[in-house]
Write a protein that holds these residues in place. Structure first.
Motif, PDB file in Angstrom:
ATOM      1  N   HIS A 212      22.313 -72.718  53.768  1.00 40.34           N
ATOM      2  CA  HIS A 212      22.496 -71.346  53.306  1.00 40.34           C
ATOM      3  C   HIS A 212      21.190 -70.577  53.202  1.00 40.34           C
ATOM      4  O   HIS A 212      21.069 -69.462  53.717  1.00 40.34           O
ATOM      5  CB  HIS A 212      23.191 -71.339  51.941  1.00 40.34           C
ATOM      6  N   THR A 213      20.216 -71.163  52.520  1.00 37.70           N
ATOM      7  CA  THR A 213      19.030 -70.391  52.147  1.00 37.70           C
ATOM      8  C   THR A 213      18.274 -69.869  53.354  1.00 37.70           C
ATOM      9  O   THR A 213      17.983 -68.669  53.449  1.00 37.70           O
ATOM     10  CB  THR A 213      18.096 -71.225  51.261  1.00 37.70           C
ATOM     11  N   HIS A 214      17.936 -70.734  54.297  1.00 38.13           N
ATOM     12  CA  HIS A 214      17.099 -70.261  55.398  1.00 38.13           C
ATOM     13  C   HIS A 214      17.829 -69.254  56.268  1.00 38.13           C
ATOM     14  O   HIS A 214      17.222 -68.323  56.793  1.00 38.13           O
ATOM     15  CB  HIS A 214      16.558 -71.436  56.229  1.00 38.13           C
TER      16      HIS A 214
ATOM     17  N   LEU B 218      25.973 -70.726  46.078  1.00 33.88           N
ATOM     18  CA  LEU B 218      24.826 -69.956  46.534  1.00 33.88           C
ATOM     19  C   LEU B 218      23.898 -70.811  47.390  1.00 33.88           C
ATOM     20  O   LEU B 218      23.451 -70.374  48.458  1.00 33.88           O
ATOM     21  CB  LEU B 218      24.077 -69.398  45.319  1.00 33.88           C
ATOM     22  N   ALA B 219      23.600 -72.010  46.943  1.00 36.34           N
ATOM     23  CA  ALA B 219      22.727 -72.936  47.657  1.00 36.34           C
ATOM     24  C   ALA B 219      22.971 -74.327  47.101  1.00 36.34           C
ATOM     25  O   ALA B 219      23.785 -74.515  46.197  1.00 36.34           O
ATOM     26  CB  ALA B 219      21.259 -72.536  47.492  1.00 36.34           C
TER      27      ALA B 219
ATOM     28  N   GLU C  62      16.493 -73.433  45.625  1.00 40.16           N
ATOM     29  CA  GLU C  62      16.870 -72.752  46.859  1.00 40.16           C
ATOM     30  C   GLU C  62      17.691 -71.503  46.561  1.00 40.16           C
ATOM     31  O   GLU C  62      17.554 -70.480  47.230  1.00 40.16           O
ATOM     32  CB  GLU C  62      17.651 -73.709  47.756  1.00 40.16           C
ATOM     33  N   GLY C  63      18.551 -71.583  45.565  1.00 43.07           N
ATOM     34  CA  GLY C  63      19.334 -70.414  45.185  1.00 43.07           C
ATOM     35  C   GLY C  63      18.467 -69.276  44.687  1.00 43.07           C
ATOM     36  O   GLY C  63      18.726 -68.105  44.967  1.00 43.07           O
ATOM     37  N   GLN C  64      17.420 -69.628  43.935  1.00 39.02           N
ATOM     38  CA  GLN C  64      16.526 -68.598  43.407  1.00 39.02           C
ATOM     39  C   GLN C  64      15.806 -67.864  44.540  1.00 39.02           C
ATOM     40  O   GLN C  64      15.524 -66.666  44.426  1.00 39.02           O
ATOM     41  CB  GLN C  64      15.512 -69.228  42.453  1.00 39.02           C
ATOM     42  N   LYS C  65      15.513 -68.567  45.621  1.00 41.12           N
ATOM     43  CA  LYS C  65      14.895 -67.912  46.780  1.00 41.12           C
ATOM     44  C   LYS C  65      15.796 -66.807  47.316  1.00 41.12           C
ATOM     45  O   LYS C  65      15.318 -65.728  47.689  1.00 41.12           O
ATOM     46  CB  LYS C  65      14.603 -68.932  47.878  1.00 41.12           C
TER      47      LYS C  65
ATOM     48  N   ALA D 123      26.104 -65.258  41.595  1.00 46.30           N
ATOM     49  CA  ALA D 123      26.493 -66.590  42.070  1.00 46.30           C
ATOM     50  C   ALA D 123      25.595 -67.694  41.526  1.00 46.30           C
ATOM     51  O   ALA D 123      26.006 -68.859  41.458  1.00 46.30           O
ATOM     52  CB  ALA D 123      26.485 -66.616  43.594  1.00 46.30           C
ATOM     53  N   LEU D 124      24.380 -67.332  41.138  1.00 47.39           N
ATOM     54  CA  LEU D 124      23.464 -68.322  40.565  1.00 47.39           C
ATOM     55  C   LEU D 124      24.004 -68.881  39.246  1.00 47.39           C
ATOM     56  O   LEU D 124      23.678 -70.009  38.860  1.00 47.39           O
ATOM     57  CB  LEU D 124      22.084 -67.692  40.351  1.00 47.39           C
TER      58      LEU D 124
END
Length: 328
Positions: A74-76, A94-95, A100-103, A311-312
């Motif tokens: 997801h993140t990238h 989210l991640a 990774e989610g915070q990114k 979503a976090l």
């Protein structure tokens, strides 16, 4: 005409493709999957060009990119889409980790494009009606809640897509793959979760996965309310997801619809919508409503209401249950 593309042609992509086919003035221009055969099958069924990389998809400059990949991808992909100036609608969670989610949260906060996350159960009839009752105060004081996700899985579920049972890729099991929707609803209804005590275990599938298939938790909300949660994938068959609220003026049961048992003896019942779909029955039929809503708000100045920041919250609850379990 708004253009769309999709990366990740696995199971859940079906409901995204179906929605895009039903919504007027959206053209699916392309798909990509690491498995070329999966992408070819999707393109033959739903249209669009098959691309040979995620970079090629973004180079085509779709207006919206749907991301329906395993969690660790997801993140990238979201970050690349934001950099390319493409709106993003991604699947939950989210991640696969808080970091990774915070990114994604940070990138979306500074982005000129919209980023939405698919927590489609917020669009269910039961969820919308319960949210209305909570907002108008007719339920009176809330004393507490109970929720459960009691489903079944088999060995093939994990052998078919091994990432589902690998913590490094999925971030977790039951809580990340199945119960994340219920955790999202619990905090949306009762307030953000500020304290967690819980335990996870692998009761049935320990020989083939390194994530949990069972969990229980006691959640404290910022409103001072508490939720008792239980989930498992070891049941012989699926039970309906349950969320019950003990209220001053009624007892509320969200279970395949919403039932409000008022103290005066009257009962209000709200049935869920039904619609045919190639997706799994327990996903419900609200993906299309969420996707329609997302596209309708592309030109709005405000972020989409189910944003990465929103979503976090459910991701944080799941990860906090893991942390609590590891500390016990």
């Amino acid at each position: 005409m708004t253009t769309a593309a999709l990366i990740g042609c696995g199971d859940v992509s079906t409901v995204h493709f179906e929605a895009l086919r039903e919504i007027d003035d959206i053209e699916l221009i392309g798909v990509y999957d690491r498995d070329p055969d999966a992408a070819i099958r999707a393109a033959r069924t739903y249209g669009g060009r098959v691309y040979n990389s995620s970079d090629a998809v973004l180079a085509a400059q779709p207006d919206v990119l749907h991301i329906t990949t395993p969690h660790d991808q997801h993140t990238h992909l979201v970050l690349k889409a934001i950099e390319a100036g493409v709106h993003v609608l991604q699947e939950k969670p989210l991640a696969h980790s808080i970091a990774e989610g915070q990114k994604i949260v940070d990138a979306a906060a500074d982005a000129s494009v919209k980023v939405g996350v698919c927590f489609q159960n917020r669009y269910n009839v039961s969820s919308q009606q319960l949210r209305r009752l909570l907002d108008d105060g007719s339920l009176g004081n809330i004393y507490g809640s109970y929720s459960s996700v009691v489903w079944t899985r088999n060995d093939g579920y994990y052998s078919d897509k091994p990432w589902r049972g690998q913590k490094e890729r999925s971030g977790g099991g039951l809580l990340m793959n199945q119960a994340i929707h219920t955790l999202d609803l619990v905090q949306w209804f009762l307030g953000e979760v500020v304290d967690v005590s819980g335990k996870v275990s692998t009761d049935k599938y320990g020989e083939i996965i390194d994530v949990e298939d069972t969990a229980h938790a006691y959640l404290t909300h910022d409103t001072g309310l508490h939720t008792s949660f239980y989930g498992t994938l070891t049941a012989p068959r699926h039970r309906p997801v349950e969320l019950e609220l003990d209220c001053e003026n009624a007892y509320v049961i969200l279970r395949d619809g919403l039932e409000v048992q008022w103290n005066d003896g009257t009962v209000d019942r709200y049935e869920e919508r039904r619609a045919p779909s190639g997706g799994r029955s327990y996903w419900g039929v609200s993906h299309e409503l969420l996707i329609r809503d997302f596209y309708s708000k592309l030109d709005d100045d405000e972020p989409f209401w189910i944003s990465p920041e929103e979503a976090l919250k459910s991701l944080s609850i799941a990860q906090a249950i893991y942390a609590s379990s590891n500390s016990n």
